[in-house]
Structure formats: structure tokens, C-alpha cells
Design a protein around this motif. Structure first.
Motif, mmCIF file in Angstrom:
data_model
loop_
_atom_site.group_PDB
_atom_site.id
_atom_site.type_symbol
_atom_site.label_atom_id
_atom_site.label_comp_id
_atom_site.label_asym_id
_atom_site.label_seq_id
_atom_site.Cartn_x
_atom_site.Cartn_y
_atom_site.Cartn_z
ATOM 1 N N LYS A 147 0.844 -1.195 0.000
ATOM 2 C CA LYS A 147 0.000 0.000 0.000
ATOM 3 C C LYS A 147 0.885 1.253 0.000
ATOM 4 O O LYS A 147 2.070 1.198 0.374
ATOM 5 C CB LYS A 147 -0.928 -0.039 1.219
ATOM 6 N N HIS B 191 -1.547 -4.741 -4.380
ATOM 7 C CA HIS B 191 -2.649 -4.044 -3.708
ATOM 8 C C HIS B 191 -2.066 -3.020 -2.761
ATOM 9 O O HIS B 191 -1.380 -3.418 -1.822
ATOM 10 C CB HIS B 191 -3.487 -5.070 -2.944
ATOM 11 N N GLN C 283 -4.557 4.631 4.185
ATOM 12 C CA GLN C 283 -3.166 4.154 4.207
ATOM 13 C C GLN C 283 -2.301 4.873 3.167
ATOM 14 O O GLN C 283 -1.548 4.256 2.404
ATOM 15 C CB GLN C 283 -3.132 2.628 4.047
ATOM 16 N N GLU D 72 -11.408 1.454 -3.803
ATOM 17 C CA GLU D 72 -12.492 2.018 -2.986
ATOM 18 C C GLU D 72 -12.737 3.498 -3.219
ATOM 19 O O GLU D 72 -12.780 4.282 -2.276
ATOM 20 C CB GLU D 72 -12.214 1.738 -1.507
ATOM 21 N N GLN E 65 -14.485 -7.044 -3.903
ATOM 22 C CA GLN E 65 -13.842 -7.533 -2.682
ATOM 23 C C GLN E 65 -14.581 -8.725 -2.072
ATOM 24 O O GLN E 65 -13.985 -9.623 -1.501
ATOM 25 C CB GLN E 65 -13.701 -6.385 -1.687
ATOM 26 N N GLU F 76 -11.191 -10.235 -2.101
ATOM 27 C CA GLU F 76 -10.948 -10.222 -0.651
ATOM 28 C C GLU F 76 -12.010 -11.028 0.083
ATOM 29 O O GLU F 76 -12.458 -10.657 1.177
ATOM 30 C CB GLU F 76 -10.937 -8.777 -0.139
ATOM 31 N N TRP G 168 -9.474 -13.188 2.052
ATOM 32 C CA TRP G 168 -8.658 -12.196 2.771
ATOM 33 C C TRP G 168 -8.060 -12.832 4.026
ATOM 34 O O TRP G 168 -8.491 -12.586 5.147
ATOM 35 C CB TRP G 168 -9.498 -10.960 3.089
HETATM 36 O O1 G3I Z 1 1.464 -2.253 12.357
HETATM 37 C C1 G3I Z 1 0.732 -1.520 13.388
HETATM 38 C C2 G3I Z 1 1.231 -1.890 14.760
HETATM 39 O O2 G3I Z 1 2.597 -1.505 14.893
HETATM 40 C C3 G3I Z 1 0.358 -1.194 15.783
HETATM 41 O O3 G3I Z 1 0.720 -1.640 17.050
HETATM 42 C C4 G3I Z 1 -1.110 -1.514 15.560
HETATM 43 C C5 G3I Z 1 -1.990 -0.742 16.499
HETATM 44 O O4 G3I Z 1 -3.273 -0.624 16.017
HETATM 45 O O5 G3I Z 1 -1.470 -1.133 14.248
HETATM 46 C C6 G3I Z 1 -0.748 -1.845 13.263
HETATM 47 O O6 G3I Z 1 -1.178 -1.426 11.994
HETATM 48 C C7 G3I Z 1 -2.464 -1.918 11.582
HETATM 49 C C8 G3I Z 1 -2.286 -2.719 10.289
HETATM 50 O O7 G3I Z 1 -3.560 -3.112 9.769
HETATM 51 C C9 G3I Z 1 -1.426 -3.991 10.484
HETATM 52 O O8 G3I Z 1 -2.085 -4.837 11.352
HETATM 53 C C10 G3I Z 1 -3.355 -0.721 11.322
HETATM 54 O O9 G3I Z 1 -3.619 -0.105 12.563
HETATM 55 C C11 G3I Z 1 -4.648 -1.172 10.715
HETATM 56 O O10 G3I Z 1 -5.396 -0.035 10.353
HETATM 57 C C12 G3I Z 1 -4.384 -1.976 9.473
HETATM 58 O O11 G3I Z 1 -5.635 -2.462 9.014
HETATM 59 C C13 G3I Z 1 -5.650 -2.920 7.696
HETATM 60 C C14 G3I Z 1 -6.758 -2.201 6.949
HETATM 61 O O12 G3I Z 1 -6.865 -2.723 5.622
HETATM 62 C C15 G3I Z 1 -6.489 -0.715 6.858
HETATM 63 O O13 G3I Z 1 -7.434 -0.104 6.082
HETATM 64 C C16 G3I Z 1 -5.943 -4.415 7.715
HETATM 65 O O14 G3I Z 1 -4.802 -5.108 8.287
HETATM 66 C C17 G3I Z 1 -6.191 -4.926 6.298
HETATM 67 O O15 G3I Z 1 -6.663 -6.261 6.373
HETATM 68 C C18 G3I Z 1 -7.258 -4.060 5.627
HETATM 69 O O16 G3I Z 1 -7.413 -4.507 4.319
HETATM 70 C C19 G3I Z 1 -8.469 -3.886 3.590
HETATM 71 C C20 G3I Z 1 -8.049 -3.828 2.128
HETATM 72 O O17 G3I Z 1 -6.802 -3.167 2.002
HETATM 73 C C21 G3I Z 1 -9.120 -3.076 1.311
HETATM 74 N N1 G3I Z 1 -10.427 -3.677 1.507
HETATM 75 C C22 G3I Z 1 -10.827 -3.867 2.885
HETATM 76 C C23 G3I Z 1 -9.797 -4.659 3.663
HETATM 77 C C24 G3I Z 1 -10.274 -4.961 5.050
HETATM 78 O O18 G3I Z 1 -10.455 -3.788 5.761
#
Ligand code: G3I
Length: 490
Positions: A88, A121, A128, A168, A243, A274, A304
Motif C-alpha cells: 500500500k 494491492h 493508508q 475504494e 472484494q 478479498e 482475505w
Molecule cells: O502495524 C501496526 C502496529 O505496529 C500497531 O501496534 C497496531 C496498532 O493498532 O497497528 C498496526 O497497523 C495496523 C495494520 O492493519 C497492520 O495490522 C493498522 O492499525 C490497521 O489499520 C491496518 O488495518 C488494515 C486495513 O486494511 C487498513 O485499512 C488491515 O490489516 C487490512 O486487512 C485491511 O485490508 C483492507 C483492504 O486493504 C481493502 N479492503 C478492505 C480490507 C479490510 O479492511
């Protein structure tokens, strides 16, 4: 993401160049009887999907690279991988012009070393984003987006199956989502796609979104209208990713197949990118898989994560494997639906039948990595096959796809001897100015001039009269066939 979801790859017998040509360049069997699918029913998700020229993918975070339980299933069951967060914009360009591909490359390297292809992706998204995008607007932000797409795509040029170029960008009411990118002008999406095509003409370019599964839903119609407009004006786009998050209270709509076939009718591939389903309803998983299998241009399904413990909504237990890595009833329903596919993907060659009881070879590159819509007349493989046979094996080259600035080739390796060979090496002499960007189902030494490609771990053993193939992408101004192609075996 806090929004709730509301709607929801022949065995080539050595019978002569003619037969080989027909098999390799076989064009689209739009609809086939089940008996025409390649080989016996698959016993893994990827083997079952590959029978109809499709893939079965999963998403993984970088932390799963040290999770042997995850990797075992990923290697056994899947032939496509998406990085959850590592490709991302915030991950790949944390500071302006400073690109960081370590996390994305780690996933890419594991995947390709295990014969999985990779979906990229994503390149442009309201979420992000690099922190520095937050202080930009207007033409400065537009330039940053273009620079980002160019920087990331240059790194992965020729390596990926597809990119979710834009993710999105629509609101639930079918209009554009308001975002800093949208504020740069309504043409930001098509600029992203035009930039992407120029940056890497070999990769499929996708628009990806959620809540576009229900055909009558406003958002679905909004995205459909944009794709139709893009196709009518020649904006380069190859695919739509749905997705398919049937979670958080949403469920499989009855008209899902209509949605898939309607998008496909615009001249794009469709993919479920996803997928996850609340409590892993076997009925819904079977339904979403059947819908895809009924649409020739539905090229593959990605879940996913793999186990519930990998899911962004793990408390809904939405995936095909439980926390102990056991396949659920939904796994069986998906496997059966894949094996019962009523269509094959146009333009794909299906793989050799897998050996019962063994892990079937996965087939990266079985689908041409792109259908460069911007290069009319770029497809016909009209050059005669080049064949050499100094050893017990033969190698036959075919052009499978070409575009301005590059082409995709395939070499069929056949054992012509009476006994099994264990390993093979093909030598290709490329034309001047041609450089190999990517090889799948084989391991290359060298990228220009005379290039050596040896078998991968899983396709070196060839019984009498058996064959396999590897593919490669070449960057160069011409698609001139290799001056020589030869095969040797131990
Ligand atoms: O890496 C940090 C970590 O250091 C910290 O302690 C923690 C605290 O919250 O956050 C961690 O980062 C998180 C990251 O995932 C890794 O786990 C972020 O907060 C969190 O926002 C992030 O969420 C991701 C999300 O997209 C963000 O929009 C999800 O893993 C990921 O599965 C999700 O994927 C999205 C697709 O890109 C688009 N479609 C929807 C899908 C599900 O939401």
C-alpha cells in the motif's frame, strides 16, 4: 476500514508442431462441459481452480512469513497471493521519493519462490496514504500520486499478475467518495490508470471495491458506469475486483452472477479479491464460487487471509480454515464448486493433469499477465515455433502475447525418450535489445543474449512422452522469436 458491508489454468503430447501450436495458442473455450476440464477433480483449491484456467488466492501480512502453519497451507492450497498492507502507498513510499519495498518484496519473494503469482494491492486509495500526502492538495497531490504509481510500478514491472490501481473510490450512493484524491479533480482515476499502463504494460490493471456485489445497489451501478465510460473512451483498464466481504452483517446477493457477467460484458476480467463470509457459511461460499465459475471472465477468487486467526474480522470466523488450520465445511463447498466449473477462462491453457496423490504443480503465468487493451492488434502469435532436440528432451517456443515494448513467451519442454528424465535445462538465445523481466515455472540464469532456464522444483521430473512448460516476459522493442531454443537433460 470501518464501513459495514451491505450488499455483498495441456498436457502437450509431442504430436508435431501443429498440435503444439493449437494447444498453446488455444483461444477461449467459452463454455465447456465438466468432462472437458483438465484432469481429474482437484484435491486442493488451486488444483481445482486451475482445471478451468482460474487461480485461487489468499492475502497475507508480512508477519505470516514466520508462521509455518500459514505457509504450509498457503503453499499447498493457493496459487495467488496478495499483500494485506505491505504494497500500500504508506508502506512503499513512507517519505517523498524514498521508496521502501522490503516488506512487499519479502511477500513477493516467498510467493514466487513457491510458484504463487502476486496481485499488487494497491496504488491509489483514500486510506493508508503516505503521511506526506496529507499536506498536499491539488496538482501537487496529483503529481505525488503519479510519482508514486511510477515509482512502485517500476520496481515491480513485469513481475505481478495484476495491480489494484485504484481502491475504494466510490461512496455507497454511487457517487465518487470524497477524498483528497477526489479533490484533485474527477479525472484522478483515469489518470492513475493511464499512468499505470505506461509504467508497466504487462500487468493487468484493476479497479477494486467493496459493496459492489449486488447488481441493483447504487454503488455497483456507479462503478459499472465508470468502467463502461472508461472502456468507451479507451482508458486502459483490464479488470474489476469485487472484494466480496460478506461479513459484518452482509450476505451473498442472489444477483451476484448478474453483477459479474455485467461487468465482464464491458470487456474486463472480474475477480473476487478479498472474500470472507460471516461464520464461513458453506452455502454462501458455494454460491459465490459458483457465480464466478459460471462467468468465463471471472478469473479467480482470493480470500482475505487463510485461517480465522488471519482475518481482519476474526471474531466472525469468516475464512475457509479454522484457527487450528483445519478446513471447514465451507472449504469443501468451495472445492466442489471449483471442480464443477461450467466455464473456462478465455485465452488460458489448462495445466497438465496433476498426479493423483501428489501436490499438483501450480501454474503461475497460465493466464497471460495482461491484455494490453491500448495496443490493438498486439496478440496474434504468427511466428512459427522454434524447436531443438540435442538431448532426450525437446523445447518448443511460442509467442503467447505481445504489446508495444514487450511480449510474453512460452516454452514447452517434452521428454522424447522412453524413460523418465529428472531435470531439464533450456537455452534460449534472445534477439538483441530483449531482456527477460520475469520467468515462471522455471529458474533462469541470465536475462539477455543466451539465457539458461532450468526446471523448478516441481516440474523437473518428466515421464516418457510427458511435457511441461515455462513462461517468461520480455522487455524489448520487438517480439522477434529466439534465434535458437534447445533442451538438455541429465
Ligand atoms: O502495524 C501496526 C502496529 O505496529 C500497531 O501496534 C497496531 C496498532 O493498532 O497497528 C498496526 O497497523 C495496523 C495494520 O492493519 C497492520 O495490522 C493498522 O492499525 C490497521 O489499520 C491496518 O488495518 C488494515 C486495513 O486494511 C487498513 O485499512 C488491515 O490489516 C487490512 O486487512 C485491511 O485490508 C483492507 C483492504 O486493504 C481493502 N479492503 C478492505 C480490507 C479490510 O479492511
Amino acid at each position: 476500514m470501518n464501513e459495514r458491508r451491505t450488499g455483498g489454468r495441456a498436457r502437450l503430447l509431442l504430436g508435431g508442431a501443429c498440435a503444439v501450436l493449437i494447444a498453446v495458442s488455444s483461444v477461449a473455450v467459452a463454455t465447456v462441459a465438466r468432462a472437458d476440464l483438465a484432469g481429474p477433480p482437484g484435491t486442493t483449491l488451486k488444483a481445482a481452480a486451475e482445471r478451468s484456467g482460474r487461480y485461487f488466492g489468499a492475502a497475507m501480512g508480512g508477519d505470516r512469513l514466520s508462521d509455518q502453519g500459514f505457509l504450509t497451507i498457503a503453499n499447498r492450497e493457493f496459487d495467488m497471493m496478495t499483500a494485506v498492507n505491505e504494497m500500500k502507498p504508506d508502506a512503499t513510499e513512507p517519505n517523498r521519493g524514498q521508496f521502501d519495498f522490503r516488506a512487499g518484496d519479502a511477500i513477493y519473494n516467498w510467493a514466487t519462490q513457491h510458484a504463487l503469482r502476486v496481485r499488487g494491492h494497491t496504488l491509489a486509495w483514500h486510506a493508508q496514504q503516505p503521511r506526506f500526502w496529507g499536506s498536499l492538495s491539488g496538482s501537487a497531490l496529483r503529481t505525488a500520486m503519479i510519482d508514486h504509481i511510477n515509482g512502485v510500478m517500476a520496481h515491480y514491472r513485469g513481475k505481478l499478475y495484476a495491480w489494484d490501481v485504484v481502491n475504494e473510490a466510490f461512496a455507497e450512493n454511487g457517487s465518487r467518495r470524497s477524498s483528497n484524491l477526489q479533490s484533485t479533480g474527477n479525472d484522478w482515476i483515469e489518470v492513475a490508470f493511464r499512468t499505470a499502463r505506461a509504467a508497466d504494460p504487462s500487468v493487468k490493471l484493476c479497479y477494486n471495491d467493496y459493496n459492489i456485489e449486488n447488481w441493483t445497489y447504487a454503488k455497483t451501478q456507479g462503478v459499472y458506469t465508470m468502467i463502461r465510460d472508461f472502456k468507451s473512451r479507451g482508458v486502459p483498464i483490464d479488470c474489476v475486483g469485487l472484494q466480496t466481504h460478506f461479513t459484518g452483517g452482509s450476505s451473498l446477493p442472489g444477483n451476484f452472477q448478474t453483477t459479474l457477467s455485467s461487468f465482464a460484458a464491458l470487456g474486463v476480467d472480474v475477480a473476487l479479491t478479498e472474500a470472507d463470509v460471516t461464520n464461513a457459511s458453506a452455502t454462501q461460499y458455494a454460491g459465490l464460487t459458483q457465480a464466478c465459475m459460471n462467468v468465463p471472465r471471472c478469473v479467480g477468487i482470493t480470500t482475505w487471509g487463510i485461517r480465522d486467526s488471519d482475518s481482519w474480522r476474526g471474531n466472525e470466523s469468516p475464512l475457509l480454515f479454522d484457527r487450528n488450520s483445519n478446513p471447514k465445511a465451507a472449504y469443501t463447498s468451495v472445492l466442489n464448486a471449483l471442480n464443477a466449473a461450467s466455464t473456462t477462462v478465455p485465452g488460458t491453457s489448462t495445466p497438465p493433469p496433476s498426479t493423483p496423490g501428489s501436490t499438483p504443480p501450480s501454474t503461475p503465468g497460465s493466464t497471460p499477465p495482461s491484455t494490453p487493451g491500448s495496443t490493438p492488434g498486439s496478440t496474434p502469435p504468427s511466428t512459427p515455433p522454434v524447436t531443438g532436440s540435442p538431448g532426450a528432451c525437446t523445447a518448443t517456443y511460442h509467442l503467447t502475447n505481445s504489446w508495444s515494448g514487450g511480449f510474453q513467451g512460452e516454452v514447452t519442454v517434452a521428454n522424447t525418450g522412453p524413460t523418465t528424465i529428472e531435470g531439464w535445462t533450456v537455452q534460449l538465445t534472445l534477439a538483441g535489445g530483449q531482456t527477460i523481466a520475469n520467468v515462471w515455472n522455471g529458474i533462469n540464469t541470465g536475462t539477455s543474449g543466451t539465457v539458461s532456464v532450468r526446471n523448478a522444483a516441481y516440474n523437473g521430473s518428466l515421464g516418457a512422452n510427458a511435457s511441461t512448460s515455462f513462461g517468461f516476459l520480455v522487455n524489448g522493442s520487438s517480439s522477434t522469436a529466439p534465434a535458437s531454443v534447445s533442451c538438455t537433460s541429465p
